[in-house]
Design a protein around this motif. Structure first.
Motif, PDB file in Angstrom:
ATOM      1  N   GLU A   1       0.829  -1.209   0.000  1.00 15.52           N
ATOM      2  CA  GLU A   1       0.000   0.000   0.000  1.00 15.52           C
ATOM      3  C   GLU A   1       0.869   1.267   0.000  1.00 15.52           C
ATOM      4  O   GLU A   1       0.565   2.242  -0.689  1.00 15.52           O
ATOM      5  CB  GLU A   1      -0.933  -0.003   1.215  1.00 15.52           C
ATOM      6  CG  GLU A   1      -2.017  -1.065   1.161  1.00 15.52           C
ATOM      7  CD  GLU A   1      -2.906  -0.899  -0.062  1.00 15.52           C
ATOM      8  OE1 GLU A   1      -3.222   0.266  -0.423  1.00 15.52           O
ATOM      9  OE2 GLU A   1      -3.271  -1.907  -0.672  1.00 15.52           O
TER      10      GLU A   1
ATOM     11  N   LYS B   1       2.330   1.689  -3.429  1.00 16.25           N
ATOM     12  CA  LYS B   1       1.307   2.191  -4.365  1.00 16.25           C
ATOM     13  C   LYS B   1       1.088   3.691  -4.182  1.00 16.25           C
ATOM     14  O   LYS B   1       0.927   4.433  -5.156  1.00 16.25           O
ATOM     15  CB  LYS B   1      -0.006   1.441  -4.150  1.00 16.25           C
ATOM     16  CG  LYS B   1      -0.003  -0.001  -4.634  1.00 16.25           C
ATOM     17  CD  LYS B   1      -1.344  -0.650  -4.334  1.00 16.25           C
ATOM     18  CE  LYS B   1      -1.359  -2.110  -4.708  1.00 16.25           C
ATOM     19  NZ  LYS B   1      -2.644  -2.761  -4.363  1.00 16.25           N
ATOM     20  N   GLU B   2       1.080   4.142  -2.916  1.00 17.74           N
ATOM     21  CA  GLU B   2       0.888   5.569  -2.670  1.00 17.74           C
ATOM     22  C   GLU B   2       2.061   6.372  -3.219  1.00 17.74           C
ATOM     23  O   GLU B   2       1.882   7.467  -3.769  1.00 17.74           O
ATOM     24  CB  GLU B   2       0.725   5.813  -1.172  1.00 17.74           C
ATOM     25  CG  GLU B   2       0.362   7.258  -0.842  1.00 17.74           C
ATOM     26  CD  GLU B   2       0.111   7.469   0.637  1.00 17.74           C
ATOM     27  OE1 GLU B   2      -0.061   8.646   1.037  1.00 17.74           O
ATOM     28  OE2 GLU B   2       0.082   6.475   1.396  1.00 17.74           O
TER      29      GLU B   2
ATOM     30  N   ARG C   1       1.505   6.738  -6.831  1.00 16.71           N
ATOM     31  CA  ARG C   1       0.464   7.723  -7.140  1.00 16.71           C
ATOM     32  C   ARG C   1       1.028   9.145  -7.074  1.00 16.71           C
ATOM     33  O   ARG C   1       0.613  10.020  -7.841  1.00 16.71           O
ATOM     34  CB  ARG C   1      -0.714   7.574  -6.179  1.00 16.71           C
ATOM     35  CG  ARG C   1      -1.602   6.366  -6.466  1.00 16.71           C
ATOM     36  CD  ARG C   1      -2.908   6.457  -5.710  1.00 16.71           C
ATOM     37  NE  ARG C   1      -2.718   6.353  -4.275  1.00 16.71           N
ATOM     38  CZ  ARG C   1      -2.741   5.216  -3.597  1.00 16.71           C
ATOM     39  NH1 ARG C   1      -2.944   4.060  -4.240  1.00 16.71           N
ATOM     40  NH2 ARG C   1      -2.560   5.195  -2.285  1.00 16.71           N
TER      41      ARG C   1
ATOM     42  N   LEU D   1       7.258  -2.912  -5.070  1.00 16.50           N
ATOM     43  CA  LEU D   1       5.896  -3.420  -5.167  1.00 16.50           C
ATOM     44  C   LEU D   1       5.890  -4.805  -5.807  1.00 16.50           C
ATOM     45  O   LEU D   1       5.149  -5.699  -5.382  1.00 16.50           O
ATOM     46  CB  LEU D   1       5.045  -2.443  -5.976  1.00 16.50           C
ATOM     47  CG  LEU D   1       3.569  -2.810  -6.150  1.00 16.50           C
ATOM     48  CD1 LEU D   1       2.867  -2.881  -4.798  1.00 16.50           C
ATOM     49  CD2 LEU D   1       2.873  -1.786  -7.046  1.00 16.50           C
TER      50      LEU D   1
ATOM     51  N   CYS E   1       4.316  -5.720 -12.659  1.00 19.66           N
ATOM     52  CA  CYS E   1       5.151  -4.623 -12.135  1.00 19.66           C
ATOM     53  C   CYS E   1       6.529  -4.621 -12.789  1.00 19.66           C
ATOM     54  O   CYS E   1       7.024  -3.579 -13.232  1.00 19.66           O
ATOM     55  CB  CYS E   1       5.287  -4.750 -10.616  1.00 19.66           C
ATOM     56  SG  CYS E   1       3.785  -4.395  -9.690  1.00 19.66           S
TER      57      CYS E   1
END
Length: 803
Positions: A485, A488-489, A492, A504, A520
């Motif tokens: 998570e 992923k942030e 982003r 990841l 990935c």
């Protein structure tokens, strides 16, 4: 009477709009005999005799006094389209439309010499333009071809002018353009001799004005050819031919002269040129070059003065505040929004970034040289920067100071320096905390790393480096879902963050979500085309997905990037071995052994390969190396002795077994072979070895009984399965693990050998020949380049300098 309107009782407001005087009815004039008669005679142009007569009386009293149809002299009526010679009944055509369309324009006669010259001149200009356009898109070869064709056409044009005798109208500007473009295209294609010849033609022609400036281009070519003395000569010749009114051009030429002196190592001459430029027209690049020259000659004080000049150079760009809307006026806000990202503002930003880069590099360069220690030198640079227009660079210099401490392996000072930023503004605090988190992570102090990662995130939640460090601290705690998570942030916030994408993929691999991990790494491969780590991870995932061919293809790409990686070569050998291709496996294992001869797994495979192919003599060298690497592991020494036995060198085998017995006196297998060999060779020591063997076997039986009774007591009567086989290999000198016999090596001693002819089955029942399959330890080839279990910083380490 028809024109008389009678009054009515109720007047119509819209009456009379469709009525008009018939006198002005041009459509009926053709049928009006009186009007036609007046047109044909001059009576219609005579002034009236009586002013009180109406137009009708004048019209009716008109008397025709000439012969009908007779022509009259031309009068002014002709200009209006009338004619006195018109016959009765002719059509009225004041605009002359009955004559038809105008005749076509007369075509140009292209056969004339002048027209041919004009057409050829236009072709030459078009070719020059096409050549320049090709150069602008990087098609230098096409640009050169067009330039050559323009030269040929221009020479043909001159010959045509000479043939027509029109030499005084030769276009010198066109000739100059053709020669200059040809020289430029030769230089772009690195055809320097041809370019110099073309420039010489222009420079030597006195008819070309200001051709001396082209000596700058000639000097540039000599610079590319590393003919620095001649480059300086031509730069100075060009400088002499350029007047002082062209100040900017003279400054650029002097800057080139200074750079050439730097290449020659003549720093004092370069300093003279750069100092003159900084006095006349200072700029960032020249200021930086001046600092480099002072650094080369080791002049501390002048380094400081040059740095002060560098940070005081005006950039000539507007303040960023002008791009912030100051009012609610929509029109002004639209203008600001339009110019915020235009090319001019982008150029200003690029200039500012370049200036900051030069200042940072200069500070890092001179800081250790201007003071007794680099720390005090950095402090001086920081103080100077704080007093300049680049005040925001002071914090970045402080962080670079910490990085310098790291390079000097002074971690404590680096940590202390970074901790001073905890009370600074959020951007600097986030950067410092990110670096601290990374440092603690490298030192495996994961609690402190997690603390500073949280601090960096709180200061700047959109800092991708902080999010990666936080994910790393969670990853080592094996909370892979939460780590994913954070990665992923980070993606982003910065879609180009390759570290987050790599980590990841590792998280998905740990979570056994292999397809997502594969996605990935495929995305990452499209960004980092030549990254060996990414390609290795792809090969590893394809192997786990059961696609060994794809894994082999990706590993081949890894080998093309890093041809000497022994672990990748060993991995390729293993995959080919699993596919049954022994020859390819042998090739890659041999290459791996050549680059890294201490890999036990590779050594064991190569030794077993030679034994399987009946080349025991070659297998000996590999297992002897294994003995050197693991001298306390009796397995390798027993294998060496066994190889001597299989090759028929019994004396050497006996000596090897004696050496093993000396080092490991309680090894049962060694004693049994000593007894067999001594018996078959008729040696006197056979009784001694037999006594020792019985003693060791008895001790082994007692040990087994104690272990068996202990297990039975602890299990309260529960029977243990196969306890003897579990403890058969245990001894005080060998390892606690039992040595298993390979299926292909169980028949190691042949039935025709003298020392096994008596009871070979007894030997097999008690001796476990170490020439078997590999032991239960992890394969080196199956690991990643950086061991995931150790969570190496090559996999998840972030940069020290955040974006």
């Amino acid at each position: 009477m028809e024109n008389v309107h009678l009054a009515v009782e109720e007047e119509d407001l819209y009456s009379g709009y469709n009525d008009y005087n018939p006198t002005f009815d041009s459509e009926e004039l053709e049928n009006d005999a009186g009007f036609q008669q007046a047109v044909r005679t001059s009576h219609g142009r005579r002034p009236p005799v009586r002013t009180d007569c109406s137009w009708a009386k004048m019209y009716n009293s008109h008397v025709m006094n000439h012969k009908e149809g007779a022509a009259r002299p031309m009068t002014a009526v002709r200009a209006a389209g009338y004619s006195s010679s018109l016959m009765r009944g002719s059509t009225f055509d004041p605009l002359g439309q009955s004559k038809g369309p105008a005749p076509p324009l007369e075509a140009k006669n292209e056969d004339t010499a002048e027209e041919k010259i004009k057409i050829l001149e236009k072709k030459v200009n078009d070719l020059i333009e096409e050549s320049c356009m090709a150069q602008s898109i990087g098609a230098f070869q096409l640009a050169l071809e067009k330039a050559k064709e323009a030269g040929r056409k221009e020479r043909a044009l001159i010959r045509q002018r000479e043939a027509s005798g029109n030499t005084e109208h030769i276009n010198l500007d066109l000739t100059y353009s053709v020669l200059l473009n040809l020289a430029n295209q030769y230089a772009n294609n690195e055809m320097y001799p041809e370019a110099l010849n073309s420039y010489h033609v222009i420079v030597k022609n006195k008819m070309f004005t200001n051709a001396g400036r082209l000596k700058v281009n000639m000097a540039n070519i000599y610079f590319e050819q590393k003919n620095y003395p001649k480059a300086i000569k031509f730069y100075r010749m060009a400088l002499d031919q350029i007047s002082n009114t062209h100040k900017e051009l003279r400054i650029k030429i002097m800057q080139n002269i200074g750079v050439v002196f730097v290449r020659l190592g003549q720093y004092s001459d370069a300093i003279t040129s750069f100092e003159h430029i900084m006095t006349e027209s200072p700029n960032i690049k020249t200021g930086f070059n001046l600092i480099l020259c002072y650094y080369a000659v080791g002049d501390r004080e002048r380094m400081k003065k040059a740095f002060q000049k560098l940070i005081s150079v005006p950039l000539g760009i507007d303040d960023e505040d002008k791009y912030i809307p100051a009012s609610d006026d929509p029109s002004s806000n639209m203008v600001i929004e339009a110019i915020k990202n235009d090319k001019l503002h982008q150029m200003e930003r690029d200039l500012k970034v370049l200036a900051e880069k030069y200042i940072m590099t200069a500070a890092k360069l001179i800081a250790p040289a201007i003071e007794t220690s680099f720390a005090s030198g950095f402090d001086w640079c920081v103080d100077m920067v704080k007093c300049s227009q680049y005040v925001e660079l002071a914090n970045d210099l402080e962080i670079n100071k910490a990085i310098t401490y790291l390079r000097q392996k002074d971690f404590n000072q680096a940590v202390e320096t970074l901790k001073t930023f905890e009370k600074k503004d959020s951007r600097v605090k986030s950067a410092a905390a990110t670096n601290l988190s990374f440092l603690y992570f490298l030192e495996k102090d994961y609690d402190q790393a997690d603390r500073y990662a949280d601090l960096a995130m709180n200061a700047d939640r959109y800092n991708p480096a902080a999010l990666i460090n936080k994910g790393n601290t969670v990853f080592v705690k094996k909370d892979y879902e939460k780590a994913a998570e954070f990665y992923k942030e980070a993606l982003r916030n910065d879609s180009s963050c390759t570290e987050a994408l790599f980590n990841l993929g590792l998280s998905y691999e740990r979570l056994n979500r292999l397809e997502e991990g594969l996605d990935c790494f495929l995305k990452l491969h499209s960004i980092l085309r030549s990254s060996a780590e990414v390609m290795y991870q792809l090969a590893h995932l394809y192997e786990q997905l059961g696609d060994p061919q794809q894994a082999i293809e990706w590993l081949m790409q890894v080998i093309s990037a890093t041809p000497t990686d022994p672990h990748v070569l060993a991995k390729l050998g293993k995959l080919h071995d699993d596919e049954g291709d022994k020859s390819q496996a042998f090739q890659y294992y041999s290459e791996s052994f050549r680059y890294f001869p201490s890999n036990i797994d590779v050594i064991e495979w190569l030794g077993a390969y030679y034994i399987e192919t009946q080349f025991c003599e070659k297998a000996i060298q590999y297992f002897e190396r294994a003995t050197l690497i693991q001298p306390h592991y009796v397995k390798w020494q027993l294998i060496v002795a066994s190889c001597y036995r299989r090759s028929g060198n019994y004396q050497k085998a006996l000596e090897t077994y004696k050496e093993i017995h000396r080092r490991f006196p309680e090894n049962v297998e060694c004693l049994r072979f000593l007894v067999r060999l001594s018996t078959d060779m008729g040696l006197k020591e056979v009784q001694e070895y037999a006594t020792k063997l019985k003693k060791v076997e008895k001790m082994k039986e007692l040990r087994e009984q104690r272990v068996k009774s202990g297990r039975e007591n602890s299990a309260r009567g529960r029977r243990e399965g196969s306890t003897g086989s579990a403890d058969s290999g245990r001894s005080s000198s060998s390892s606690s693990k039992g040595e298993r016999l390979s299926a292909k090596m169980r028949s190691l001693p042949g039935s025709n050998e003298p020392y096994e002819a008596s009871s070979p089955k007894e030997l097999d029942a008690s001796y476990v020949d170490p020439l078997g399959p590999q032991m239960d330890r992890p394969k080196t080839g199956a690991k990643k380049p950086a061991d995931d279990d150790d969570f190496a910083d090559e996999d998840l380490g972030d940069e020290l300098l955040p974006e």
